[in-house]
Design a protein around this motif. Sequence first.
Motif, PDB file in Angstrom:
ATOM      1  N   ALA A  10     113.490 104.709  56.887  1.00  0.00           N
ATOM      2  CA  ALA A  10     114.825 104.895  56.312  1.00  0.00           C
ATOM      3  C   ALA A  10     115.205 106.367  56.292  1.00  0.00           C
ATOM      4  CB  ALA A  10     114.869 104.309  54.904  1.00  0.00           C
ATOM      5  N   LEU A  11     114.227 107.246  56.028  1.00  0.00           N
ATOM      6  CA  LEU A  11     114.491 108.683  56.066  1.00  0.00           C
ATOM      7  C   LEU A  11     114.905 109.121  57.466  1.00  0.00           C
ATOM      8  CD1 LEU A  11     114.387 111.559  54.877  1.00  0.00           C
ATOM      9  CD2 LEU A  11     111.921 111.574  55.388  1.00  0.00           C
ATOM     10  N   VAL A  12     114.188 108.632  58.475  1.00  0.00           N
ATOM     11  CA  VAL A  12     114.535 108.973  59.857  1.00  0.00           C
ATOM     12  C   VAL A  12     115.915 108.427  60.200  1.00  0.00           C
ATOM     13  CG1 VAL A  12     113.898 108.624  62.267  1.00  0.00           C
ATOM     14  CG2 VAL A  12     112.124 109.085  60.568  1.00  0.00           C
ATOM     15  N   ARG A  13     116.204 107.205  59.750  1.00  0.00           N
ATOM     16  CA  ARG A  13     117.513 106.610  60.030  1.00  0.00           C
ATOM     17  C   ARG A  13     118.640 107.389  59.346  1.00  0.00           C
ATOM     18  NH1 ARG A  13     118.810 101.119  60.883  1.00  0.00           N
ATOM     19  NH2 ARG A  13     116.766 101.031  61.926  1.00  0.00           N
ATOM     20  N   ALA A  14     118.387 107.839  58.125  1.00  0.00           N
ATOM     21  CA  ALA A  14     119.449 108.509  57.356  1.00  0.00           C
ATOM     22  C   ALA A  14     119.653 109.954  57.781  1.00  0.00           C
ATOM     23  CB  ALA A  14     119.117 108.445  55.861  1.00  0.00           C
ATOM     24  N   ALA A  15     118.569 110.666  58.121  1.00  0.00           N
ATOM     25  CA  ALA A  15     118.676 112.107  58.384  1.00  0.00           C
ATOM     26  C   ALA A  15     118.456 112.476  59.843  1.00  0.00           C
ATOM     27  CB  ALA A  15     117.678 112.864  57.511  1.00  0.00           C
ATOM     28  N   GLY A  16     117.873 111.584  60.622  1.00  0.00           N
ATOM     29  CA  GLY A  16     117.496 111.936  61.983  1.00  0.00           C
ATOM     30  C   GLY A  16     116.064 112.448  62.007  1.00  0.00           C
ATOM     31  N   PRO A  17     115.348 112.305  63.122  1.00  0.00           N
ATOM     32  CA  PRO A  17     113.923 112.667  63.147  1.00  0.00           C
ATOM     33  C   PRO A  17     113.649 114.145  62.904  1.00  0.00           C
ATOM     34  CG  PRO A  17     114.725 112.110  65.348  1.00  0.00           C
ATOM     35  CD  PRO A  17     115.801 111.738  64.397  1.00  0.00           C
ATOM     36  N   VAL A  18     114.469 115.026  63.462  1.00  0.00           N
ATOM     37  CA  VAL A  18     114.218 116.464  63.318  1.00  0.00           C
ATOM     38  C   VAL A  18     114.426 116.895  61.872  1.00  0.00           C
ATOM     39  CG1 VAL A  18     114.952 118.765  64.018  1.00  0.00           C
ATOM     40  CG2 VAL A  18     114.838 116.920  65.719  1.00  0.00           C
ATOM     41  N   GLU A  19     115.537 116.467  61.288  1.00  0.00           N
ATOM     42  CA  GLU A  19     115.830 116.842  59.920  1.00  0.00           C
ATOM     43  C   GLU A  19     114.853 116.177  58.945  1.00  0.00           C
ATOM     44  OE1 GLU A  19     117.913 115.839  62.136  1.00  0.00           O
ATOM     45  OE2 GLU A  19     119.316 117.499  62.426  1.00  0.00           O
ATOM     46  N   ARG A  25     108.408 118.857  55.587  1.00  0.00           N
ATOM     47  CA  ARG A  25     107.678 120.131  55.652  1.00  0.00           C
ATOM     48  C   ARG A  25     108.116 121.092  54.553  1.00  0.00           C
ATOM     49  NH1 ARG A  25     104.847 121.469  60.320  1.00  0.00           N
ATOM     50  NH2 ARG A  25     105.191 120.158  62.159  1.00  0.00           N
ATOM     51  N   GLY A  26     109.336 120.952  54.069  1.00  0.00           N
ATOM     52  CA  GLY A  26     109.875 121.891  53.094  1.00  0.00           C
ATOM     53  C   GLY A  26     109.267 121.713  51.711  1.00  0.00           C
ATOM     54  N   ALA A  28     111.291 121.189  48.878  1.00  0.00           N
ATOM     55  CA  ALA A  28     112.177 120.473  47.959  1.00  0.00           C
ATOM     56  C   ALA A  28     111.497 119.195  47.463  1.00  0.00           C
ATOM     57  CB  ALA A  28     113.485 120.126  48.662  1.00  0.00           C
ATOM     58  N   ALA A  29     111.635 118.943  46.160  1.00  0.00           N
ATOM     59  CA  ALA A  29     111.023 117.740  45.587  1.00  0.00           C
ATOM     60  C   ALA A  29     111.861 116.505  45.827  1.00  0.00           C
ATOM     61  CB  ALA A  29     110.808 117.940  44.091  1.00  0.00           C
ATOM     62  N   GLY A  30     113.104 116.686  46.190  1.00  0.00           N
ATOM     63  CA  GLY A  30     113.977 115.551  46.431  1.00  0.00           C
ATOM     64  C   GLY A  30     115.379 115.998  46.758  1.00  0.00           C
ATOM     65  N   SER A  31     116.205 115.046  47.096  1.00  0.00           N
ATOM     66  CA  SER A  31     117.607 115.307  47.399  1.00  0.00           C
ATOM     67  C   SER A  31     118.382 114.067  46.988  1.00  0.00           C
ATOM     68  CB  SER A  31     117.799 115.591  48.895  1.00  0.00           C
ATOM     69  OG  SER A  31     119.160 115.494  49.248  1.00  0.00           O
ATOM     70  N   PRO A  32     119.228 114.165  45.960  1.00  0.00           N
ATOM     71  CA  PRO A  32     119.967 112.980  45.502  1.00  0.00           C
ATOM     72  C   PRO A  32     120.805 112.344  46.605  1.00  0.00           C
ATOM     73  CG  PRO A  32     120.114 114.745  43.884  1.00  0.00           C
ATOM     74  CD  PRO A  32     119.472 115.334  45.103  1.00  0.00           C
ATOM     75  N   GLU A  33     121.479 113.178  47.409  1.00  0.00           N
ATOM     76  CA  GLU A  33     122.314 112.634  48.475  1.00  0.00           C
ATOM     77  C   GLU A  33     121.463 111.887  49.502  1.00  0.00           C
ATOM     78  OE1 GLU A  33     122.223 115.772  47.564  1.00  0.00           O
ATOM     79  OE2 GLU A  33     124.126 116.051  46.497  1.00  0.00           O
ATOM     80  N   LEU A  34     120.335 112.497  49.899  1.00  0.00           N
ATOM     81  CA  LEU A  34     119.465 111.866  50.886  1.00  0.00           C
ATOM     82  C   LEU A  34     118.839 110.594  50.319  1.00  0.00           C
ATOM     83  CD1 LEU A  34     118.188 111.971  53.662  1.00  0.00           C
ATOM     84  CD2 LEU A  34     116.413 113.491  52.756  1.00  0.00           C
ATOM     85  N   GLU A  35     118.447 110.633  49.065  1.00  0.00           N
ATOM     86  CA  GLU A  35     117.844 109.442  48.458  1.00  0.00           C
ATOM     87  C   GLU A  35     118.845 108.303  48.384  1.00  0.00           C
ATOM     88  OE1 GLU A  35     115.045 108.218  44.657  1.00  0.00           O
ATOM     89  OE2 GLU A  35     115.254 110.305  45.311  1.00  0.00           O
ATOM     90  N   ARG A  36     120.107 108.606  48.095  1.00  0.00           N
ATOM     91  CA  ARG A  36     121.130 107.558  48.068  1.00  0.00           C
ATOM     92  C   ARG A  36     121.325 106.965  49.456  1.00  0.00           C
ATOM     93  NH1 ARG A  36     123.680 110.883  44.107  1.00  0.00           N
ATOM     94  NH2 ARG A  36     124.858 111.986  45.724  1.00  0.00           N
ATOM     95  N   ALA A  37     121.333 107.829  50.465  1.00  0.00           N
ATOM     96  CA  ALA A  37     121.491 107.339  51.837  1.00  0.00           C
ATOM     97  C   ALA A  37     120.310 106.455  52.238  1.00  0.00           C
ATOM     98  CB  ALA A  37     121.634 108.511  52.808  1.00  0.00           C
ATOM     99  N   MET A  38     119.094 106.873  51.870  1.00  0.00           N
ATOM    100  CA  MET A  38     117.912 106.069  52.172  1.00  0.00           C
ATOM    101  C   MET A  38     117.957 104.735  51.437  1.00  0.00           C
ATOM    102  SD  MET A  38     114.984 109.046  52.036  1.00  0.00           S
ATOM    103  CE  MET A  38     113.638 107.852  52.074  1.00  0.00           C
ATOM    104  N   SER A  39     118.395 104.757  50.184  1.00  0.00           N
ATOM    105  CA  SER A  39     118.470 103.518  49.401  1.00  0.00           C
ATOM    106  C   SER A  39     119.446 102.538  50.040  1.00  0.00           C
ATOM    107  CB  SER A  39     118.902 103.825  47.963  1.00  0.00           C
ATOM    108  OG  SER A  39     117.925 104.611  47.308  1.00  0.00           O
TER     109      SER A  39
END
Length: 377
Positions: A10-19, A25-26, A28-39
């Motif tokens: 779902a992370l790859v689908r929402a953000a793309g493989p590179v991102e 690798r970074g 950051a403990a999380g990202s609300p926007e990314l987590e919503r997209a993954m959900s």
Amino acid sequence: MEPADLPGLALVRAAGPVEALAFIRGSAAGSPELERAMSAVLADAGVPRWPGLADALTRWRPRVGDLAPERDLAMIGRLGGTLLIPEDDAWPAALGDLELAAPIALWLRGRLRELPPLERCVAVVGSRDSTAYGANVAGEVAHGLVGRGFTVISGGAYGIDAHAHRGALGGNPGRWPATVAIMAGGLDRFYPAGNEELLRAVADAGALVAEVPPGTNPTRYRFLQRNRLIAALAAATVVVEARWRSGALNTAHHADALSRPVGAVPGSVYSANSAGCHRILREGSAVCVTDVAEVAELAGAAGSNLAAEPVGAAARHDGLAVEDLLLMDALPVASVTTPQKLCSVAGLGLPAVLAGLGRLEVMGLAERGGAGWRRKR
């Protein structure tokens, strides 16, 4: 990520493989926007609740230090293999039916650089502790399928898998890839080691395929997850032998969930190795198949590859009406009888008996004999 790690996919689908990799690798403990997209992606895939991105990162980040994509690509290149990704023209379109659970890449080793199309592939799977009966059936079915232009897909394991691969290799006329093995570990090693010679032959005639990079060890979880690839890449799945609880049934359930036809070979009711086959037949998730013609019919489009109906020897009474059958049964063979007596024995009226005797005589089934009638020998 492990195979079929749905939050990771779902992370790859929402953000793309590179991102997605950059985010892991970074720091950051999380990202609300990314987590919503993954959900949202997970909800569309039927996963309404999941532990969350922070929990997933605790699983992924410890592995970042072991990443060495250049090394893995160099390794598969030295082995004469290649890496396929969904953007490649050779990517198997059939994997799209797995939806979110589709792999993000496939590693190939062997003769092929492109897998055969779905409609030309049949999976033949079963127990590792196969019986002589199961070994013979698997080999004969695989041999016959290749002779009909199919590629046999299996898992490269001991037992039914190995006999299916061997049967396919023996039936290959050299015009198409005979067999493909879907592996649970990296393609830099042959597993199980006892099948090394066989797996080398499979690679020479077709391909070894894995969704994990070289150096990855096969585990029970990875074996179960690779079963979804076997089911997705084949137009039909045939279970030759399986115990009541068997990994082969896991493959059959994946195929059934993908609306791919499933066949099961029946065995002795006293054989524990066939209990799983009988189970899915009883549950209705598989149809009974007993030879290669029935398997080919199962794998073909509706109305194609139809198996010929067995033809038995015609009986003399085939096609007779009920009254004529009653009359024929009443006719004696060694002696003669009268129409009046036949009325009593056959339970028919005299007009029906006389008309029936005439029909049976014309058909060569009855004859006059002196003062009465008898069945013609």
